[in-house]
Design an enzyme around this catalytic site. Structure first.
Site, PDB file in Angstrom:
ATOM      1  N   HIS A   5      46.796  37.173  49.487  1.00 49.21           N
ATOM      2  CA  HIS A   5      45.528  37.546  49.684  1.00 49.21           C
ATOM      3  C   HIS A   5      44.617  36.341  50.690  1.00 49.21           C
ATOM      4  O   HIS A   5      45.439  35.409  50.742  1.00 49.21           O
ATOM      5  CB  HIS A   5      44.785  37.431  48.378  1.00 49.21           C
ATOM      6  CG  HIS A   5      45.081  36.199  47.600  1.00 49.21           C
ATOM      7  ND1 HIS A   5      44.300  34.942  47.797  1.00 49.21           N
ATOM      8  CD2 HIS A   5      45.973  35.624  46.538  1.00 49.21           C
ATOM      9  CE1 HIS A   5      44.833  33.896  47.072  1.00 49.21           C
ATOM     10  NE2 HIS A   5      45.819  34.387  46.392  1.00 49.21           N
ATOM     11  N   GLU A  28      49.833  37.080  39.877  1.00 45.27           N
ATOM     12  CA  GLU A  28      50.627  35.976  40.078  1.00 45.27           C
ATOM     13  C   GLU A  28      50.936  35.092  38.792  1.00 45.27           C
ATOM     14  O   GLU A  28      50.630  35.779  37.761  1.00 45.27           O
ATOM     15  CB  GLU A  28      49.178  34.977  40.439  1.00 45.27           C
ATOM     16  CG  GLU A  28      49.576  33.297  40.633  1.00 45.27           C
ATOM     17  CD  GLU A  28      50.754  33.130  41.791  1.00 45.27           C
ATOM     18  OE1 GLU A  28      52.026  33.446  41.520  1.00 45.27           O
ATOM     19  OE2 GLU A  28      50.393  32.529  42.898  1.00 45.27           O
TER      20      GLU A  28
END
Length: 367
Positions: free
Chosen positions: A176, A248
């Site tokens: 990202h 994550e």
């Protein structure tokens, strides 16, 4: 973590061209790992022990601490259970190697199963015997029983080049874009932090570059967190598929802290975490736990999008683990690879297990 290890081995001729196979499953029966290899000319018993060793090694690599071993070899099961003596000197080094691996588990058991229930490992062993791997010239250990050296470690499946036919699954793997935590170098795990203005610009540039690498994108696969969904949105009309297993790592009590702050407050815990992928931050998740779910996600993508082109938008830890597995690298790879915000990697994979890593952390589109 508890796993089931299914192992087998065989020889065409006993001794003859031989191979082994092993499968590691979780408690639900889902396959976590496969191992197989050719052994050259040797015996059934050597091949069966080789399958056991490969299966135990794979289970430890996955972070398992309990294992139930299932084999259709009565000999290996009884010898490893301590009920039968190992009379053949050529098997003793292999049995010792298996016992050494078994000793690293907090609990391990062995059970005999009919061959009918061991089909997966048996199939892998037969594929190795049938020449789908190039066998090394390994002699039957019984011919060198007087030697004090153990037989060479069996060769595992390797894919050194992609197959020449068929279309691979092409994954453009994208971290990202930048967030406020990224800029301040803070641990950013499950906190749902959006992109910064700079991150939105990076996402747009990365999406444009990804389309050059994969012009026929079928889908964008994204972690459920905002910073990834906002990055995925930069692909425009391409459908977005949320994959929860690509979230994550959970950094627990370290969330939002800088490295220096963690060092000051959790020095001992951080040292243990850096020394082993099995250790989690306080209240968080270990890299081995993340690896389990990343592998689940990759398997699902390989099944759902075989032969297609997709973009995968995720975070530092899942991407590092994906690339580590694709490159068949060790855990030290995780601490040596740097991934920039909006950096791109490119991985092709084929149904037969072939993998080609073509790009790692490309950032020229951000210049």
């Amino acid at each position: 973590m508890r796993v089931v290890v299914e192992a087998d081995g065989g020889s065409r001729g006993n001794p003859g061209p031989a191979g082994y196979g092993a499968v590691v499953r979780d408690a639900t029966g889902e396959v976590l790992a496969e191992r197989c290899g050719a052994l050259g000319v040797t015996t059934n018993n050597v091949a069966e022990y080789s399958g056991l060793i490969a299966g135990l090694r794979a289970a430890r690599e996955l972070g398992a601490d309990e294992a139930e071993v299932r084999m259709d070899s009565k000999l290996v099961v009884e010898q490893m259970s301590g009920r039968w003596q190992i009379k053949h000197p050529g098997l003793r080094p292999l049995a010792e190697q298996a016992r050494s691996l078994a000793g690293s588990f907090s609990r391990i058991s062995y059970s005999w199963i009919p061959r009918e229930q061991n089909k997966h490992a048996d199939r892998l062993a037969n594929e190795a015997m049938d020449g789908k791997l190039d066998p090394p010239a390994v002699a039957d250990p019984s011919a060198t029983a007087a030697s004090s050296e153990a037989p060479p470690r069996p060769a595992e499946v390797r894919s050194w080049s992609p197959p020449s036919t068929g279309s691979p699954l092409r994954m453009v793997v994208l971290r990202h874009g930048q967030t406020p935590y990224t800029a301040e170098k803070r641990y950013s795990g499950r906190g749902d932090i959006p992109l910064s203005d700079a991150g939105h610009e990076q996402a747009a540039r990365a999406a444009a570059r990804a389309r050059q690498l994969a012009p026929d994108l079928a889908a964008v696969i994204s972690s459920p967190l905002k910073r990834c969904l906002e990055t995925a949105a930069a692909f425009g009309e391409v459908p977005i598929q949320v994959e929860d297993d690509l979230i994550e790592c959970d950094f627990g009590e370290w969330e939002g802290l800088t490295y220096a702050e963690v060092r000051e407050r959790y020095a001992a815990e951080q040292d243990r975490w850096l020394a082993s992928t099995a250790v989690a931050p306080p209240g968080g998740e270990s890299f081995q736990q993340v690896a389990m779910r990343v592998r689940r996600a990759v398997r699902r993508l390989q099944e759902q999008h075989a032969g297609r082109q997709i973009a995968v938008v995720s975070h530092v830890t899942p991407i590092k683990l994906l690339l580590r597995d694709a490159l068949a690298a060790s855990d030290s790879f995780l601490y040596r690879l740097y991934l920039d915000p909006a950096g791109l990697s490119l991985v092709d994979s084929w149904p037969d297990g072939g993998v080609a890593v073509r790009v790692v952390n490309e950032t020229a589109h951000l210049a």
